[in-house]
Write a protein that holds these residues in place. Structure first.
Motif, PDB file in Angstrom:
ATOM      1  N   LYS A   1       0.839  -1.192   0.000  1.00 13.51           N
ATOM      2  CA  LYS A   1       0.000   0.000   0.000  1.00 13.51           C
ATOM      3  C   LYS A   1       0.883   1.254   0.000  1.00 13.51           C
ATOM      4  N   GLU A   2       1.976   1.231   0.779  1.00 19.80           N
ATOM      5  CA  GLU A   2       2.885   2.369   0.834  1.00 19.80           C
ATOM      6  C   GLU A   2       3.568   2.600  -0.532  1.00 19.80           C
ATOM      7  N   VAL A   3       3.972   1.493  -1.168  1.00 16.04           N
ATOM      8  CA  VAL A   3       4.590   1.601  -2.491  1.00 16.04           C
ATOM      9  C   VAL A   3       3.573   2.175  -3.473  1.00 16.04           C
ATOM     10  N   PHE A   4       2.344   1.682  -3.392  1.00 15.76           N
ATOM     11  CA  PHE A   4       1.295   2.206  -4.263  1.00 15.76           C
ATOM     12  C   PHE A   4       1.084   3.690  -4.008  1.00 15.76           C
ATOM     13  N   LEU A   5       1.016   4.069  -2.721  1.00 16.23           N
ATOM     14  CA  LEU A   5       0.814   5.474  -2.370  1.00 16.23           C
ATOM     15  C   LEU A   5       2.011   6.329  -2.793  1.00 16.23           C
ATOM     16  N   ALA A   6       3.220   5.764  -2.649  1.00 12.66           N
ATOM     17  CA  ALA A   6       4.426   6.492  -3.079  1.00 12.66           C
ATOM     18  C   ALA A   6       4.369   6.724  -4.597  1.00 12.66           C
ATOM     19  N   ASN A   7       3.990   5.699  -5.341  1.00 12.86           N
ATOM     20  CA  ASN A   7       3.842   5.858  -6.804  1.00 12.86           C
ATOM     21  C   ASN A   7       2.762   6.872  -7.130  1.00 12.86           C
ATOM     22  N   LEU A   8       1.679   6.804  -6.364  1.00 12.84           N
ATOM     23  CA  LEU A   8       0.613   7.768  -6.571  1.00 12.84           C
ATOM     24  C   LEU A   8       1.095   9.182  -6.233  1.00 12.84           C
ATOM     25  N   GLY A   9       1.869   9.320  -5.164  1.00 14.45           N
ATOM     26  CA  GLY A   9       2.444  10.617  -4.782  1.00 14.45           C
ATOM     27  C   GLY A   9       3.416  11.117  -5.852  1.00 14.45           C
ATOM     28  N   LEU A  10       4.209  10.174  -6.377  1.00 17.25           N
ATOM     29  CA  LEU A  10       5.158  10.535  -7.459  1.00 17.25           C
ATOM     30  C   LEU A  10       4.394  11.000  -8.687  1.00 17.25           C
ATOM     31  N   ALA A  11       3.341  10.319  -9.036  1.00 19.63           N
ATOM     32  CA  ALA A  11       2.536  10.714 -10.190  1.00 19.63           C
ATOM     33  C   ALA A  11       1.932  12.088  -9.942  1.00 19.63           C
ATOM     34  N   GLY A  12       1.461  12.334  -8.710  1.00 17.51           N
ATOM     35  CA  GLY A  12       0.897  13.646  -8.374  1.00 17.51           C
ATOM     36  C   GLY A  12       1.956  14.740  -8.480  1.00 17.51           C
ATOM     37  N   LYS A  13       3.167  14.424  -7.954  1.00 21.68           N
ATOM     38  CA  LYS A  13       4.249  15.399  -8.001  1.00 21.68           C
ATOM     39  C   LYS A  13       4.642  15.688  -9.447  1.00 21.68           C
ATOM     40  N   VAL A  14       4.765  14.663 -10.291  1.00 24.33           N
ATOM     41  CA  VAL A  14       5.096  14.846 -11.716  1.00 24.33           C
ATOM     42  C   VAL A  14       4.007  15.673 -12.384  1.00 24.33           C
ATOM     43  N   PHE A  15       2.732  15.362 -12.045  1.00 27.43           N
ATOM     44  CA  PHE A  15       1.631  16.125 -12.635  1.00 27.43           C
ATOM     45  C   PHE A  15       1.720  17.595 -12.229  1.00 27.43           C
ATOM     46  N   GLU A  16       2.000  17.872 -10.945  1.00 28.78           N
ATOM     47  CA  GLU A  16       2.106  19.248 -10.474  1.00 28.78           C
ATOM     48  C   GLU A  16       3.266  19.980 -11.160  1.00 28.78           C
ATOM     49  N   GLN A  17       4.444  19.295 -11.246  1.00 31.95           N
ATOM     50  CA  GLN A  17       5.606  19.936 -11.881  1.00 31.95           C
ATOM     51  C   GLN A  17       5.358  20.174 -13.380  1.00 31.95           C
TER      52      GLN A  17
END
Length: 158
Positions: A15-31
């Motif tokens: 779940k943490e890995v999934f959330l980290a990937n989701l956070g990374l995707a969010g960060k990439v989207f924001e940048q």
């Protein structure tokens, strides 16, 4: 550790890995959104500069025409100034040459008159000498004629 706790830990880790990937995707989207906004702003700024340059093209062209007229005017002015200076120098040289020519002419005429006077004096001297010689010959011929006449008169009288 029990098998259930291991599964629970693996699920938590997944779940943490999934959330980290989701956070990374969010960060990439924001940048990417920030980068898109920056690019869009620069594009609008460039577009605005292009529009300004396009709207100022006539003004720029007119300023170039004015500058060209000034350059031409300066060139013509310099040419006229150089022409005036050159004409002045030529006139000065011409005047100097004419003055030297007139001086040389006057000197030549004076020398000619001097030589002419000397020549005339020499000719007059020669004529005087010839006249004197002619007068001597004439007087001798006259005396000789008188003597011949006397001899003829004596001869005819006798």
């Amino acid at each position: 550790m029990t098998e259930a706790s291991k599964i629970e830990k693996a699920n938590a880790l997944a779940k943490e890995v999934f959330l980290a990937n989701l956070g990374l995707a969010g960060k990439v989207f924001e940048q990417s959104q920030d980068l898109f906004k920056q690019t869009e702003a620069k594009l609008k700024e460039t577009e605005s500069k292009c529009k300004d340059a396009y709207s100022k093209r006539n003004e720029f062209f007119d300023s170039l025409v004015v500058r060209g007229e000034k350059v031409q005017s300066d060139a013509v002015s310099k040419f006229e100034s150089s022409k005036t200076q050159l004409t002045s120098k030529i006139e000065g040289s011409k005047s100097t040459a004419i003055a030297k020519f007139n001086d040389s002419k006057a000197q030549a005429l004076a020398k000619f008159e001097e030589l002419k006077s000397e020549s005339n004096a020499a000719v007059e001297g020669q004529l005087k000498t010839l006249r004197e010689g002619f007068d001597k010959v004439k007087s001798k011929v006259s005396r000789g004629t008188a003597e011949v006449s006397e001899v003829v008169v004596e001869a005819t009288a006798s």
